[in-house]
Design a protein around this motif. Structure first.
Motif, PDB file in Angstrom:
ATOM      1  N   ALA A 246       0.810  -1.143  -0.109  1.00  0.00           N
ATOM      2  CA  ALA A 246      -0.181   0.035   0.054  1.00  0.00           C
ATOM      3  C   ALA A 246       0.730   1.281  -0.068  1.00  0.00           C
ATOM      4  O   ALA A 246       0.634   2.401  -0.762  1.00  0.00           O
ATOM      5  N   LEU A 247       1.816   1.286   0.813  1.00  0.00           N
ATOM      6  CA  LEU A 247       2.844   2.395   0.705  1.00  0.00           C
ATOM      7  C   LEU A 247       3.591   2.525  -0.389  1.00  0.00           C
ATOM      8  O   LEU A 247       3.959   3.628  -0.872  1.00  0.00           O
ATOM      9  N   ILE A 248       4.101   1.359  -1.112  1.00  0.00           N
ATOM     10  CA  ILE A 248       4.680   1.423  -2.247  1.00  0.00           C
ATOM     11  C   ILE A 248       3.538   2.245  -3.494  1.00  0.00           C
ATOM     12  O   ILE A 248       4.058   2.860  -4.360  1.00  0.00           O
ATOM     13  N   SER A 249       2.211   1.898  -3.411  1.00  0.00           N
ATOM     14  CA  SER A 249       1.413   2.364  -4.290  1.00  0.00           C
ATOM     15  C   SER A 249       1.352   4.015  -3.990  1.00  0.00           C
ATOM     16  O   SER A 249       1.241   4.858  -5.017  1.00  0.00           O
ATOM     17  N   VAL A 250       1.260   4.181  -2.927  1.00  0.00           N
ATOM     18  CA  VAL A 250       1.431   5.862  -2.526  1.00  0.00           C
ATOM     19  C   VAL A 250       2.755   6.286  -3.186  1.00  0.00           C
ATOM     20  O   VAL A 250       2.758   7.494  -3.582  1.00  0.00           O
ATOM     21  N   GLY A 251       3.831   5.766  -2.802  1.00  0.00           N
ATOM     22  CA  GLY A 251       5.093   6.290  -3.561  1.00  0.00           C
ATOM     23  C   GLY A 251       5.085   6.322  -4.918  1.00  0.00           C
ATOM     24  O   GLY A 251       5.626   7.230  -5.533  1.00  0.00           O
ATOM     25  N   LYS A 252       4.469   5.207  -5.708  1.00  0.00           N
ATOM     26  CA  LYS A 252       4.432   5.136  -7.161  1.00  0.00           C
ATOM     27  C   LYS A 252       3.591   6.389  -7.603  1.00  0.00           C
ATOM     28  O   LYS A 252       4.176   7.046  -8.761  1.00  0.00           O
ATOM     29  N   LEU A 253       2.548   6.641  -6.941  1.00  0.00           N
ATOM     30  CA  LEU A 253       1.743   7.773  -7.149  1.00  0.00           C
ATOM     31  C   LEU A 253       2.406   9.046  -7.204  1.00  0.00           C
ATOM     32  O   LEU A 253       2.348   9.995  -8.048  1.00  0.00           O
ATOM     33  N   ARG A 254       3.051   9.210  -6.245  1.00  0.00           N
ATOM     34  CA  ARG A 254       3.915  10.577  -5.840  1.00  0.00           C
ATOM     35  C   ARG A 254       4.919  10.616  -7.004  1.00  0.00           C
ATOM     36  O   ARG A 254       5.145  11.900  -7.312  1.00  0.00           O
ATOM     37  N   GLY A 255       5.711   9.484  -7.287  1.00  0.00           N
ATOM     38  CA  GLY A 255       6.497   9.311  -8.394  1.00  0.00           C
ATOM     39  C   GLY A 255       6.058   9.922  -9.673  1.00  0.00           C
ATOM     40  O   GLY A 255       6.900  10.447 -10.539  1.00  0.00           O
ATOM     41  N   VAL A 256       4.889   9.743 -10.011  1.00  0.00           N
ATOM     42  CA  VAL A 256       4.262   9.998 -11.202  1.00  0.00           C
ATOM     43  C   VAL A 256       3.863  11.662 -11.269  1.00  0.00           C
ATOM     44  O   VAL A 256       4.267  12.463 -11.934  1.00  0.00           O
ATOM     45  N   PHE A 257       3.216  12.125 -10.082  1.00  0.00           N
ATOM     46  CA  PHE A 257       2.775  13.507 -10.046  1.00  0.00           C
ATOM     47  C   PHE A 257       3.902  14.374  -9.676  1.00  0.00           C
ATOM     48  O   PHE A 257       3.654  15.579 -10.273  1.00  0.00           O
ATOM     49  N   ASP A 258       5.028  14.179  -8.874  1.00  0.00           N
ATOM     50  CA  ASP A 258       5.744  15.117  -8.487  1.00  0.00           C
ATOM     51  C   ASP A 258       6.481  15.661  -9.556  1.00  0.00           C
ATOM     52  O   ASP A 258       6.873  16.845  -9.577  1.00  0.00           O
ATOM     53  N   PRO A 259       7.093  15.028 -10.626  1.00  0.00           N
ATOM     54  CA  PRO A 259       7.864  15.619 -11.741  1.00  0.00           C
ATOM     55  C   PRO A 259       6.856  16.450 -12.424  1.00  0.00           C
ATOM     56  O   PRO A 259       7.329  17.456 -12.876  1.00  0.00           O
ATOM     57  N   MET A 260       5.568  15.974 -12.608  1.00  0.00           N
ATOM     58  CA  MET A 260       4.460  17.004 -13.253  1.00  0.00           C
ATOM     59  C   MET A 260       4.477  18.262 -12.645  1.00  0.00           C
ATOM     60  O   MET A 260       4.351  19.435 -13.268  1.00  0.00           O
ATOM     61  N   LEU A 261       4.357  18.170 -11.505  1.00  0.00           N
ATOM     62  CA  LEU A 261       4.093  19.455 -10.384  1.00  0.00           C
ATOM     63  C   LEU A 261       5.427  20.329 -10.476  1.00  0.00           C
ATOM     64  O   LEU A 261       5.408  21.636 -10.436  1.00  0.00           O
ATOM     65  N   GLU A 262       6.791  19.766 -10.737  1.00  0.00           N
ATOM     66  CA  GLU A 262       7.862  20.379 -10.705  1.00  0.00           C
ATOM     67  C   GLU A 262       7.912  20.955 -12.252  1.00  0.00           C
ATOM     68  O   GLU A 262       8.510  22.088 -12.549  1.00  0.00           O
ATOM     69  N   THR A 263       7.384  20.352 -13.246  1.00  0.00           N
ATOM     70  CA  THR A 263       7.562  20.867 -14.723  1.00  0.00           C
ATOM     71  C   THR A 263       6.657  21.865 -15.053  1.00  0.00           C
ATOM     72  O   THR A 263       7.192  22.895 -15.574  1.00  0.00           O
ATOM     73  N   LEU A 264       5.506  21.985 -14.431  1.00  0.00           N
ATOM     74  CA  LEU A 264       4.517  22.861 -14.924  1.00  0.00           C
ATOM     75  C   LEU A 264       5.078  24.541 -14.799  1.00  0.00           C
ATOM     76  O   LEU A 264       5.006  25.126 -15.464  1.00  0.00           O
ATOM     77  N   PRO A 265       5.473  24.782 -13.378  1.00  0.00           N
ATOM     78  CA  PRO A 265       6.128  25.938 -13.411  1.00  0.00           C
ATOM     79  C   PRO A 265       7.293  26.245 -14.437  1.00  0.00           C
ATOM     80  O   PRO A 265       7.703  27.633 -14.863  1.00  0.00           O
ATOM     81  N   SER A 266       8.052  25.265 -14.710  1.00  0.00           N
ATOM     82  CA  SER A 266       9.253  25.520 -15.616  1.00  0.00           C
ATOM     83  C   SER A 266       8.525  25.759 -17.090  1.00  0.00           C
ATOM     84  O   SER A 266       9.181  26.484 -17.970  1.00  0.00           O
ATOM     85  N   LEU A 267       7.531  25.047 -17.504  1.00  0.00           N
ATOM     86  CA  LEU A 267       6.920  25.415 -18.476  1.00  0.00           C
ATOM     87  C   LEU A 267       6.621  26.790 -18.712  1.00  0.00           C
ATOM     88  O   LEU A 267       6.227  27.553 -19.940  1.00  0.00           O
ATOM     89  N   GLY A 268       5.933  27.313 -17.626  1.00  0.00           N
ATOM     90  CA  GLY A 268       5.412  28.704 -17.569  1.00  0.00           C
ATOM     91  C   GLY A 268       6.452  29.754 -17.693  1.00  0.00           C
ATOM     92  O   GLY A 268       6.140  30.594 -18.516  1.00  0.00           O
ATOM     93  N   THR A 269       7.543  29.511 -17.162  1.00  0.00           N
ATOM     94  CA  THR A 269       8.843  30.218 -17.325  1.00  0.00           C
ATOM     95  C   THR A 269       9.214  30.238 -18.802  1.00  0.00           C
ATOM     96  O   THR A 269       9.514  31.293 -19.368  1.00  0.00           O
ATOM     97  N   LEU A 270       9.189  29.045 -19.430  1.00  0.00           N
ATOM     98  CA  LEU A 270       9.595  29.107 -20.757  1.00  0.00           C
ATOM     99  C   LEU A 270       8.632  29.887 -21.697  1.00  0.00           C
ATOM    100  O   LEU A 270       8.776  30.585 -22.596  1.00  0.00           O
ATOM    101  N   ALA A 271       7.136  29.559 -21.300  1.00  0.00           N
ATOM    102  CA  ALA A 271       5.983  30.390 -22.046  1.00  0.00           C
ATOM    103  C   ALA A 271       6.189  31.816 -21.843  1.00  0.00           C
ATOM    104  O   ALA A 271       5.949  32.798 -22.709  1.00  0.00           O
TER     105      ALA A 271
END
Length: 624
Positions: A246-271
């Motif tokens: 169950a905790l690994i499942s939580v970690g996997k979801l964080r692993g998917v969304f954390d990079p996306m949350l990091e990337t959006l502001p960077s894309l905003g800066t590029l835009a």
């Protein structure tokens, strides 16, 4: 359906946070003020950096020289903003941490207080491991989002300020912000919805793992003597494996969304850089404004994550709060009355049962209850000893629980000196009657602390008097540190008989007017047991004897009683002296005789073992 459930979790999570804010408004205000100060300084730093680049760096590069005064002013501005940011961070973190730990401490106390208020029947329906989890990990989980909450609130203020400043700077750049900021928020909401069931399952499994571990450790004697080590290990490993997954499942979801949350502001800066370059070429904005907006998007990346932290922890918070609230909302506590028996009265108390019926509530509401006692009527006169005798499961322990008001009867009354025990105050009941349970419980503390329990008016003289009355002064005096000897968890350094005598002394130290013994001397030698009961009937210090209700099996113990109550199937079948019942009640005679025979066989076995050990010792001496 999943979306509706996620919206429900979000709404319930926000209500939990609202409850926290209502309980700690001042501390929360301090934390939010620090967070808002930090957010405003982030926006200010972006425009100061833009001004430094546009009005100091670019002109200096164009001139080929640097103006010292301009650089000093820029440095002072950046230093001042940095200082205010540090103040904001300090206020936010101190307030959030203080608020979180205060809430956790307060609710641990509330849960524990609730445990003590709820009747034993409620505790019987709930595993100890689950109760430990409620007071520990569930309370922590409920208030875990409090730490990032002020940061998230400050970030919302910062985002509003950033959008306003973007519109004041340039509408095109503001549109980029309006595209990026809602996208960040939407991504966080999706993250929270996906995380909700995973966090709830993980929190439930934490309690189950705790429950299995506690059960295995608490029953270590049974596990080892029955050779169940491998099976218990496998049972724990299976549930621990489920928690791991169950905790690994939580970690996997964080692993998917954390990079996306990091990337959006960077894309905003590029835009911003792309759109800003076009607007700069058009003359709509200056270099100062472009640098300020680009820097603003860069520094917003981390604070915006705070919103995601709160939303990600809401499912766990809701799961924890639901489990805590189940305890706080539990019903069945037994309110005390306001009647006080005269504490100065040295005379023994009179206990009376009048047509008492009792049954345990079912584990589920739709199931029928279990009738345990019916039409129980008898009296323990002041200063007398009454023995309860009956086969296993007859209801003897339930009668003792009713006598000290661990449970209340469904119908009928239990009175002390003519007063219904439900009308007595808790202090008056505790000072009048004392129970020595069948299974002795000893705290991991000194002998003295176990007997006094920090009760006022019990000094060493009273402790030794109680120990003498319980026939325990001899072995306590022989301990390495006497009254200051640590007895270990559950009294592991003591024998079963010593633990029973220690708990008996604990009850006697309070000078109760009614003493209830639920087979409390079963591990004590019969001769010592007889001496204890004789001492209780006629204290050596000349004090008034207590009334005694004793659950007994041994013939010698029963013979000391003034009256015997014989119980079968939850009902009083016969009453009278031991001699009378032995002659007139076959069931009573068979029970006492069978127990006496079993006791005699145990005594013979013990004597044989002692002789064997003595003989072996003599043989060793002869060989030498």
């Amino acid at each position: 359906m999943a979306s509706a459930t996620s919206r429900d979790v979000l709404g319930r999570g926000l209500r939990v946070l609202g409850r926290a804010i209502r309980e700690q408004p001042r501390i929360f205000a301090v934390a939010v003020a620090g967070s808002v100060l930090f957010g405003l300084m982030v926006i200010a730093s972006a425009y100061v950096v833009g001004a430094v680049v546009g009005k100091v760096v670019v002109p200096s590069v164009a001139r080929g020289s640097v103006t010292g005064g301009a650089l000093a002013l820029a440095a002072a501005a950046l230093f001042g903003i940095s200082v205010l940011r540090v103040v904001g961070i300090f206020g936010r973190r101190l307030g959030a941490g203080y608020m979180q730990y205060r809430l956790q401490a307060a609710y641990r106390r509330r849960v524990t207080r609730r445990y003590l208020d709820l009747p034993l029947s409620w505790h019987h329906r709930n595993a100890t491991g689950t109760l430990l989890s409620n007071a520990n990990s569930d309370v922590e989980a409920a208030w875990y989002p409090i730490a990032p909450l002020p940061f998230a609130v400050g970030t919302l203020v910062m985002l509003v300020g950033a959008v306003v400043s973007l519109f004041l700077t340039d509408w095109a750049l503001a549109l980029v912000g309006l595209a990026v900021f809602p996208a960040l928020f939407a991504l966080n909401v999706v993250y929270s919805r996906r995380m909700a069931p995973r966090q709830a399952r993980a929190q439930r499994l934490r309690a189950e793992v705790s429950g299995i571990a506690h059960e295995s450790f608490d029953g270590a004697l049974v596990v080892k003597t029955m050779g169940r080590e491998a099976q218990e290990t496998a049972r724990f490993a299976a549930r621990a494996g489920d928690l791991r997954d169950a905790l690994i499942s939580v970690g996997k979801l964080r692993g998917v969304f954390d990079p996306m949350l990091e990337t959006l502001p960077s894309l905003g800066t590029l835009a911003v850089l792309v759109v800003g370059a076009v607007r700069l070429r058009q003359g709509a904005i200056t270099v100062t404004e472009l640098v300020s907006v680009a820097f603003l998007f860069t520094v917003l990346a981390f604070p915006v994550r705070a919103i995601g932290w709160v939303l990600a922890e809401l499912p766990r918070s809701v799961a924890g709060w639901d489990r805590v609230r189940r305890v706080l909302d539990a019903t069945g506590e037994m309110p005390y009355g306001e009647v006080t028996l005269d504490p100065a009265t040295p005379a023994p108390a009179t206990l009376a049962f009048d047509d008492v019926h009792f049954g345990y509530e079912p584990a589920e509401a739709h199931l029928p209850g279990t009738e345990v006692l019916g039409e129980v009527t008898f009296t323990v006169p002041a200063g007398k000893t009454v023995a309860l005798v009956g086969p296993t499961g007859a209801g003897k322990s339930t009668i003792t629980s009713l006598a000290v008001r661990l449970v209340d009867p469904r119908t009928g009354t239990v009175t002390l000196d003519g007063v219904d025990v439900r009308e007595l105050t808790a202090a008056s009941l505790a000072s009048t009657v004392a129970l020595v349970a069948q299974v002795p419980f000893v705290f991991d503390d000194t002998v003295r602390a176990n007997i006094t329990l920090d009760r006022a008016g019990i000094g060493d003289d009273e402790v030794w008097a109680a120990l003498r009355l319980a026939e325990a002064d001899g072995f306590v005096a022989a301990l390495p540190d006497g009254l200051d000897t640590m007895v270990g968890e559950r009294g592991t350094s003591l024998s079963g008989g010593q633990r029973q005598r220690l708990t008996l002394a604990r009850a006697l130290a309070g000078r109760p007017r009614l003493l209830v013994l639920d087979d409390a001397t079963s591990a004590v030698d019969p001769r010592v047991e007889a001496a204890i009961l004789a001492g209780l009937r006629a204290p050596a210090d000349g004090g008034a004897p207590a009334s005694i209700l004793v659950v007994a099996y041994r013939r010698a113990t029963i013979a000391l009683a003034d009256e015997v109550i014989y119980v079968e199937h939850g009902r009083v079948v016969a009453r009278g002296t031991h001699t009378d019942l032995l002659a007139t009640v076959p069931g009573y005679a068979d029970l006492v005789t069978a127990y006496e025979q079993a006791e005699h066989e145990r005594e013979q076995t013990r004597t044989y073992d002692e002789v064997t050990q003595l003989t072996s010792g003599l043989e060793v001496e002869v060989d030498r």
